[in-house]
Enzyme design. Structure first.
Site, short mmCIF file in Angstrom:
data_model
loop_
_atom_site.label_atom_id
_atom_site.label_comp_id
_atom_site.label_asym_id
_atom_site.label_seq_id
_atom_site.Cartn_x
_atom_site.Cartn_y
_atom_site.Cartn_z
N CYS A 164 -8.05 -71.77 58.69
CA CYS A 164 -7.80 -73.22 58.91
C CYS A 164 -8.09 -73.44 57.60
O CYS A 164 -8.23 -74.80 57.12
CB CYS A 164 -8.33 -73.93 60.29
SG CYS A 164 -10.35 -74.29 60.25
N CYS A 185 -25.28 -52.08 27.99
CA CYS A 185 -25.41 -53.56 27.50
C CYS A 185 -26.72 -54.27 27.12
O CYS A 185 -26.88 -55.06 26.11
CB CYS A 185 -24.31 -54.10 28.04
SG CYS A 185 -24.37 -54.90 29.32
N SER A 243 -14.43 -51.88 32.66
CA SER A 243 -13.69 -50.66 32.16
C SER A 243 -12.69 -51.77 31.99
O SER A 243 -11.74 -50.13 31.65
CB SER A 243 -13.79 -50.25 34.19
OG SER A 243 -13.03 -50.95 34.93
N ASP A 254 -20.76 -63.49 40.68
CA ASP A 254 -22.00 -63.98 41.16
C ASP A 254 -23.16 -64.65 40.32
O ASP A 254 -24.19 -65.16 41.10
CB ASP A 254 -23.49 -62.41 40.50
CG ASP A 254 -22.92 -61.83 39.59
OD1 ASP A 254 -22.42 -62.38 37.98
OD2 ASP A 254 -22.86 -60.93 38.71
N GLU A 276 -19.21 -46.75 28.09
CA GLU A 276 -17.90 -45.99 27.78
C GLU A 276 -16.83 -46.76 26.72
O GLU A 276 -16.69 -47.79 27.19
CB GLU A 276 -16.90 -45.61 28.92
CG GLU A 276 -16.90 -46.62 29.72
CD GLU A 276 -17.19 -45.73 31.94
OE1 GLU A 276 -16.48 -44.49 32.05
OE2 GLU A 276 -16.10 -46.64 32.16
N GLY A 294 -19.39 -54.80 29.70
CA GLY A 294 -19.06 -54.32 30.64
C GLY A 294 -18.03 -54.45 31.08
O GLY A 294 -18.38 -54.82 32.48
N ASP A 324 -21.87 -52.36 39.94
CA ASP A 324 -20.72 -52.44 39.55
C ASP A 324 -19.95 -51.19 40.23
O ASP A 324 -20.22 -51.47 41.19
CB ASP A 324 -20.15 -52.39 38.11
CG ASP A 324 -20.55 -50.86 37.33
OD1 ASP A 324 -20.63 -49.68 38.84
OD2 ASP A 324 -20.27 -49.98 36.59
P1 CNA Z 1 -16.03 -51.58 37.39
O1 CNA Z 1 -14.42 -52.13 36.99
O2 CNA Z 1 -16.92 -51.73 38.03
O3 CNA Z 1 -16.78 -51.62 35.50
C1 CNA Z 1 -17.91 -51.96 35.16
C2 CNA Z 1 -17.93 -51.46 33.57
O4 CNA Z 1 -19.00 -51.31 33.06
C3 CNA Z 1 -17.71 -49.47 33.18
O5 CNA Z 1 -16.96 -49.35 32.22
C4 CNA Z 1 -19.76 -49.39 33.19
O6 CNA Z 1 -19.33 -48.33 32.33
C5 CNA Z 1 -20.26 -50.22 32.08
N1 CNA Z 1 -21.37 -50.27 32.69
C6 CNA Z 1 -22.11 -50.13 33.39
N2 CNA Z 1 -23.53 -50.55 33.31
C7 CNA Z 1 -23.20 -50.83 32.45
C8 CNA Z 1 -24.91 -51.54 30.73
N3 CNA Z 1 -25.75 -51.36 31.85
N4 CNA Z 1 -23.88 -52.01 29.90
C9 CNA Z 1 -23.22 -51.11 29.57
N5 CNA Z 1 -22.21 -50.52 30.55
C10 CNA Z 1 -21.77 -50.82 31.58
O7 CNA Z 1 -16.55 -53.21 36.66
P2 CNA Z 1 -15.23 -54.71 36.26
O8 CNA Z 1 -16.08 -55.86 35.80
O9 CNA Z 1 -14.56 -53.88 34.93
O10 CNA Z 1 -14.04 -54.32 36.91
C11 CNA Z 1 -13.29 -55.42 37.39
C12 CNA Z 1 -13.90 -55.87 38.65
C13 CNA Z 1 -15.01 -55.72 39.67
C14 CNA Z 1 -13.97 -57.58 39.08
O11 CNA Z 1 -13.31 -57.40 40.15
C15 CNA Z 1 -15.12 -58.04 39.80
O12 CNA Z 1 -15.18 -59.08 40.93
C16 CNA Z 1 -15.63 -56.75 39.71
N6 CNA Z 1 -17.83 -56.84 40.63
C17 CNA Z 1 -18.31 -58.02 40.44
C18 CNA Z 1 -19.99 -57.77 40.38
C19 CNA Z 1 -20.25 -58.61 39.89
O13 CNA Z 1 -20.17 -59.52 40.08
N7 CNA Z 1 -22.05 -58.93 38.97
C20 CNA Z 1 -20.27 -57.04 40.95
C21 CNA Z 1 -20.06 -55.49 41.32
C22 CNA Z 1 -17.83 -55.31 40.94
#
Ligand code: CNA
Length: 277
Positions: free
Chosen positions: A149, A255, A212, A121, A237, A210, A46
Site C-alpha cells: 500500500c 582507505c 568495487s 547507512d 584493491e 571503497g 561490505d
Molecule cells: P563492494 O562490492 O562490497 O566493494 C567494497 C570495496 O571496498 C571492495 O573493493 C573492497 O576491497 C573495498 N574495501 C573494503 N574495506 C576497505 C577499506 N577499509 N579500505 C579500502 N577499501 C576497502 O561494495 P560497493 O559499495 O562497491 O557495492 C555497491 C553496493 C554495496 C551498494 O549497492 C551498497 O548498497 C552496498 N552496501 C552498502 C553498505 C553500507 O551502506 N555501508 C554495506 C554493504 C553493502
C-alpha cells in the site's frame, strides 16, 4: 590558458601531489564516489571482500545466488534473508569514520560539488555533509514503506523489529515493509540522473573511495569525467578502469589510513578531529 584548462591538465602522481593541490585550494568541483569500503571501519561489512563481506556469509539462507538477498522479486516472496542481513547493515548507532569526516571538511571548505554514495547507512549526513551535496544513489535505511500500500512506516519500528529478529509488517494492510533502499530490479531515484551528467562534466577531481565499481549505473560515472581530469582511487584493491588514463592515481590499501595520511599532509587533522566533538 584559462584556469579551468590548467586544472584539467593537472598531473597527480602521488598522495603528496594530491595533498599539495588540495591544500592550495586548486579544486572547487570535487566529485566523490563512495562505496561500502568507506564504512567497514564503522563496523558495517561490505558485500564483496572475501571472508568478511556479506556475500561470503549467506550460505545459511540457501539463496539461488548471493544478490537474491537484495532482489526485489525474491524479497516479495521471501523477505527473511534480507531482514537477517539488515541487522548487520544497520548496527545500533554506527559512527561516521575519519574518511566520512574528511568529506565533510571538503564540503565546509567549499571544494565539494557532490558525493555519489552507494551506501545506505547515512554516515555522510551523520558526518555533517549537507544533504544538497549528497546523492544517495541506492537510497537509505533512514525511512521505510510498505511494498503493497506504500504507506510510510516509522523507521524506529522497523529498526526495533530488525533488532528483535522479526519481519516488520504494515499496520494498514499487513504487507511487507521495505527500507527505502534500491534493490536489484528497481530503478534509481530521478535525482541521480538529473545531477550526474552535469556533475561529472564539471568535475575538476574525481575521488573514488571503497568501492568495487561493479554495480551499474553508478559504476559508469568514472568514465563520464573529462579525459584530463584526475581520477583518484582510494581502495583496498584496483577497481573499474581506474589506472588506464594518464591522470589516474591509485592509492591502494586501507582507505582510512590513506585518508588520515592525506589529511595529515594537508594539515587538516585537527579540523577533522574537532568534527568528532
Ligand atoms: P563492494 O562490492 O562490497 O566493494 C567494497 C570495496 O571496498 C571492495 O573493493 C573492497 O576491497 C573495498 N574495501 C573494503 N574495506 C576497505 C577499506 N577499509 N579500505 C579500502 N577499501 C576497502 O561494495 P560497493 O559499495 O562497491 O557495492 C555497491 C553496493 C554495496 C551498494 O549497492 C551498497 O548498497 C552496498 N552496501 C552498502 C553498505 C553500507 O551502506 N555501508 C554495506 C554493504 C553493502
Amino acid at each position: 590558458m584559462s584556469q579551468r584548462n590548467d586544472k584539467k591538465s593537472l598531473q597527480l602522481d602521488s598522495i603528496e601531489s594530491l595533498a599539495s593541490a588540495l591544500k592550495q585550494g586548486i579544486f572547487s568541483n570535487i566529485v566523490v564516489l563512495i562505496g561500502a569500503g568507506i564504512s567497514t571501519a564503522a563496523g558495517i561489512p561490505d558485500f564483496r571482500t572475501p571472508k568478511t563481506g556479506l556475500y561470503d556469509n549467506l550460505d545459511k539462507y540457501s539463496l539461488p545466488h548471493p544478490t537474491a538477498v537484495f532482489d526485489i522479486e525474491f524479497f516479495r516472496r521471501n523477505p527473511q534473508p534480507f531482514y537477517k542481513v539488515a541487522k548487520e547493515l544497520m548496527p545500533i548507532s554506527p559512527e561516521p569514520t575519519f574518511a566520512h569526516r574528511f568529506l565533510s571538511v571538503l564540503n565546509e571548505k567549499g571544494m565539494l560539488r557532490r558525493i555519489y554514495s552507494q551506501n545506505v547507512d547515512g554516515l555522510e549526513l551523520a558526518a555533517g555533509v549537507a544533504p544538497s551535496r549528497l546523492v544517495q544513489a541506492h537510497g537509505s535505511m533512514a525511512s521505510a514503506h510498505c511494498i503493497d500500500c506504500h504507506a510510510e512506516i516509522a523507521i524506529d519500528k522497523v529498526k526495533q523489529a530488525i533488532q528483535n529478529d522479526q519481519i516488520p509488517v504494515c499496520e494498514n494492510c499487513t504487507g511487507v515493509v521495505k527500507p527505502d533502499i534500491v534493490f536489484f530490479g528497481e530503478g534509481l531515484k530521478e535525482r541521480f540522473f538529473t545531477l550526474s551528467i552535469d556533475d561529472l562534466r564539471c568535475a575538476d577531481l574525481l575521488l573514488i573511495i571503497g568501492t568495487s565499481l561493479v554495480v551499474m549505473p553508478v559504476a559508469s560515472l568514472p568514465a563520464m569525467v573529462h579525459d584530463q581530469v584526475p581520477r583518484v582511487l582510494i581502495n583496498m584493491e584496483p577497481s573499474g578502469d581506474i589506472g588506464t588514463r594518464p591522470n589516474d592515481l591509485l592509492l591502494l590499501g586501507d582507505c582510512q589510513e590513506t585518508i588520515k595520511r592525506l589529511a595529515s599532509l594537508c594539515g587538516w587533522q585537527d579540523e577533522i578531529q574537532r568534527q568528532k566533538l
